[in-house]
Design a protein around this motif. Structure first.
Motif, PDB file in Angstrom:
ATOM      1  N   GLY A  72     -10.888  13.090  38.533  1.00  0.00           N
ATOM      2  CA  GLY A  72     -10.616  12.179  37.438  1.00  0.00           C
ATOM      3  C   GLY A  72      -9.185  12.245  36.972  1.00  0.00           C
ATOM      4  N   PRO A  74      -6.989  12.254  33.594  1.00  0.00           N
ATOM      5  CA  PRO A  74      -7.193  12.521  32.161  1.00  0.00           C
ATOM      6  C   PRO A  74      -6.567  11.433  31.290  1.00  0.00           C
ATOM      7  CG  PRO A  74      -5.468  13.939  33.034  1.00  0.00           C
ATOM      8  CD  PRO A  74      -6.055  13.235  34.228  1.00  0.00           C
ATOM      9  N   GLY A  75      -7.037  11.306  30.064  1.00  0.00           N
ATOM     10  CA  GLY A  75      -6.561  10.279  29.129  1.00  0.00           C
ATOM     11  C   GLY A  75      -5.289  10.664  28.452  1.00  0.00           C
ATOM     12  N   GLY A  97      -5.194   7.257  25.269  1.00  0.00           N
ATOM     13  CA  GLY A  97      -6.153   8.198  25.824  1.00  0.00           C
ATOM     14  C   GLY A  97      -7.058   7.591  26.867  1.00  0.00           C
ATOM     15  N   SER A  99      -8.891   7.430  30.230  1.00  0.00           N
ATOM     16  CA  SER A  99      -9.298   8.378  31.272  1.00  0.00           C
ATOM     17  C   SER A  99     -10.079   7.654  32.353  1.00  0.00           C
ATOM     18  CB  SER A  99     -10.177   9.481  30.685  1.00  0.00           C
ATOM     19  OG  SER A  99      -9.466  10.234  29.711  1.00  0.00           O
ATOM     20  N   SER A 101     -12.732   8.390  35.664  1.00  0.00           N
ATOM     21  CA  SER A 101     -13.530   9.295  36.505  1.00  0.00           C
ATOM     22  C   SER A 101     -13.397   8.865  37.957  1.00  0.00           C
ATOM     23  CB  SER A 101     -14.996   9.234  36.075  1.00  0.00           C
ATOM     24  OG  SER A 101     -15.130   9.628  34.722  1.00  0.00           O
TER      25      SER A 101
END
Length: 604
Positions: A72, A74-75, A97, A99, A101
């Motif tokens: 993933g 990240p945000g 933020g 994100s 996956s």
């Protein structure tokens, strides 16, 4: 309207593009070596309207992003964007933020349009010829990256007034008669500001009537989904002269401050707007100001949009009644008649006028100014007028007038000069004062012709002249015609050939005549000839007799009393001198009776 929605539909795409750049630029993940260099991709974008309030319009965007990496993201990345329309910023948004996956990711982004910005954009759109350039400027921000992306520019055009431009050729009819013909309509914008938009629309109309049409004041109202955005009046009377073409011009002003309210109604009505330009006459009554619709100058248009899906706006005119929004007075029946009086003759016309409006309506009481004229060969017999107030239902008007003996004699002179032919013309007109307008109410006229032939029995008649039982002469190839009549008398020109059958000369000294019509003696006299015809010779004789026109009015009265019927009797004689003696010889073969009938006021 479609321009704003189409642009907002692009915002999600820009957001998605921002997401791709952000994911590719996350420095922390790259530095660990945990991510490949493959960039995430946007699989689909679906836009829907969110919550709609009086202040703002929400947009909900569902985005599907595929992350091809095994781990993933990240945000740590933020995306921001500005949307402007003709340099007017209508929306601002940001997300932080974000994100991702591994594999398929579904996310929902929310933003909104500030409804207060709609009037400013509208003004720029109108002033730019109904063109708008939509610009979307995205940018991405990370701890070690801040970058603006290229702006996305799109230009859109609308043609809102196209349905108002027409050459309709429609007519406004009352009782089967054209009162107004609408030749064309048009509309145009003025220079808009953030507060108002001038709208000029007009209708070119033709008045084919012999009387003017006048509206005391014309009002207008422009509404979109029942949101009134413009209203007012012309302020001055509007008059279309008789038998002329003129243009009714209305200068309206749209209140741009109402456009945000309309915008909300448009979205809540499945992106459909009914634009209604209503034109009406203004009536000031005891109950206050009333509006009487004038549909022939009004227009209704429906337009639809598909904003979030990027569809173009569609516009269609709505067919509607193009007559008057009220019923003016109409003619029920007309009766015309002659009558005789102690002093001569009288002509009368009875007209029944119907006011179909109820008593409690704006037209429960209608003023009427009417006139009527009757002429025989352009000799006016009666010219009468009346002013009255029409209540609901039927009102009988009567036009009448005594016809003087002098007028009857003038008509008779014209009748003789026109070959014993008369054209009867009855014509009238009325103007209905409706309070807010003056309209012509045509009174049915009549044009018909009647003829007589009072000299017909004389022409081409042969007659023997006998003295003491012996034929002495023969009159042949005889004819009679009218001379130039005056109001005092009508000349009858008599001519023909006389053949002397004997050897001695013969003199035609005088020619006598008697004309009666319904026992009224029009002529009883003799005229000098004085022509001598040698023995066995033929000579032409010419002389002139006269009708006494002072008797014509009395005969005309009798003609009307008998249902336009006259029994005519004409007799002739000659006084001849033969062998020194005078003899009076009745010309029985040339004398005649006839029935003269006219149908001036009966069935056609």
């Amino acid at each position: 309207m479609s321009i704003v929605g189409g642009t907002l539909g692009k915002v999600a795409a820009i957001l998605a593009a921002g997401l791709v750049v952000s994911a590719a630029g996350v420095g922390a993940a790259v530095s660990t070596g945990a991510l490949s260099l493959q960039s995430p991709t946007v699989e689909s974008i679906d836009n829907q309207w969110g919550e709609i309030s009086e202040e703002r319009t929400g947009i909900r965007t569902n985005v599907v992003v595929n992350n091809p990496n095994g781990v993933g993201i990240p945000g740590v990345v933020g995306v921001s964007y500005d949307v402007s329309m003709n340099d007017v910023t209508v929306a601002e948004g940001s997300s932080g933020g974000v994100s991702l996956s591994p594999g398929r990711n579904e996310m929902t982004l929310r933003t909104h349009i500030d409804n207060d910005k709609i009037p400013a954009w509208w003004a720029s759109h109108i002033n730019n010829g109904e063109k708008t350039t939509v610009s979307v400027e995205p940018s991405v921000e990370a701890a070690f990256l801040s970058k603006g992306l290229p702006a996305q520019n799109r230009t859109f055009e609308t043609d809102i007034l196209s349905s108002f431009e027409s050459e309709s050729g429609q007519s406004v009819e009352v009782n089967g008669r054209t009162v107004l013909a609408v030749e064309e309509t048009s509309a145009s914008w003025g220079t808009a500001t953030e507060n108002e938009t001038p709208l000029r629309f007009s209708g070119t109309v033709r008045n084919p009537n012999g009387a003017p049409i006048e509206f005391s004041k014309i009002g207008y109202e422009v509404s979109m989904n029942d949101v009134t955005v413009a209203e007012g009046t012309t302020g001055e009377p509007v008059k279309i002269a008789a038998n002329s073409t003129d243009t009714v011009r209305i200068n309206a002003t749209l209140d741009n401050r109402k456009l945000d309210e309309w915008w909300v109604s448009h979205l809540r009505n499945d992106e459909t707007t009914r634009l209604n330009v209503s034109v009406f006459a203004v009536s000031e009554t005891d109950s206050g100001t009333q509006r009487v619709p004038l549909p022939f100058l009004s227009e209704r248009v429906v337009f639809e949009t598909d904003i979030l899906a990027g569809g173009q706006a569609t516009t269609r005119a709505v067919d509607s009644e193009k007559g008057f929004g009220f019923e003016p007075p109409r003619i029920g029946s007309v009766e015309r008649d002659w009558s005789t009086t102690a002093s001569g003759t009288q002509f009368s016309t009875r007209v029944v006028v119907e006011n179909p409006n109820p008593a409690d309506s704006a037209l429960g009481q209608v003023g009427l100014d009417a006139n009527y004229r009757v002429a025989l060969n352009d000799v006016t017999l009666v010219e009468d007028g009346t002013q009255t107030t029409l209540g609901p239902g039927e009102t009988e008007l009567e036009f009448s007038g005594d016809v003087s003996d002098r007028t009857i004699k003038k008509w008779w002179v014209s009748h003789v000069e026109n070959g014993e032919r008369t054209k009867l013309t009855t014509a009238g007109g009325a103007t209905a004062d409706l309070g807010f307008a003056k309209l012509p109410v045509p009174l049915p006229g009549q044009n018909r012709t009647f003829e007589t032939d009072m000299l017909a029995g004389f022409s081409q008649t042969d007659q023997t002249v006998a003295v003491r039982g012996r034929t002495v002469a023969r009159l042949h190839d005889m004819n009679s015609s009218w001379g130039d009549a005056t109001t005092e008398r009508s000349p009858m020109k008599i001519s023909g050939d006389v053949t002397n059958e004997r050897s001695r000369p013969l003199t035609v000294k005088t020619f006598g005549y008697r004309v009666t019509a319904n026992d009224v003696v029009l002529a009883d006299n003799e005229t000098h000839v004085g022509t001598t015809i040698p023995g066995k010779a033929t000579r032409r004789i010419e002389t002139t007799g006269y009708l006494d026109n002072d008797e014509i009015p009395e005969w005309w009265v009798s003609h009307l009393d008998r249902g336009e019927r006259t029994e005519l009797s004409v007799s002739y004689y000659v006084v001849v001198e033969y062998r020194g003696q005078e003899f009076t010889v009745e010309l029985d073969d040339m004398s005649y009776t006839d029935t003269i009938e006219t149908n001036a006021f009966g069935d056609a």
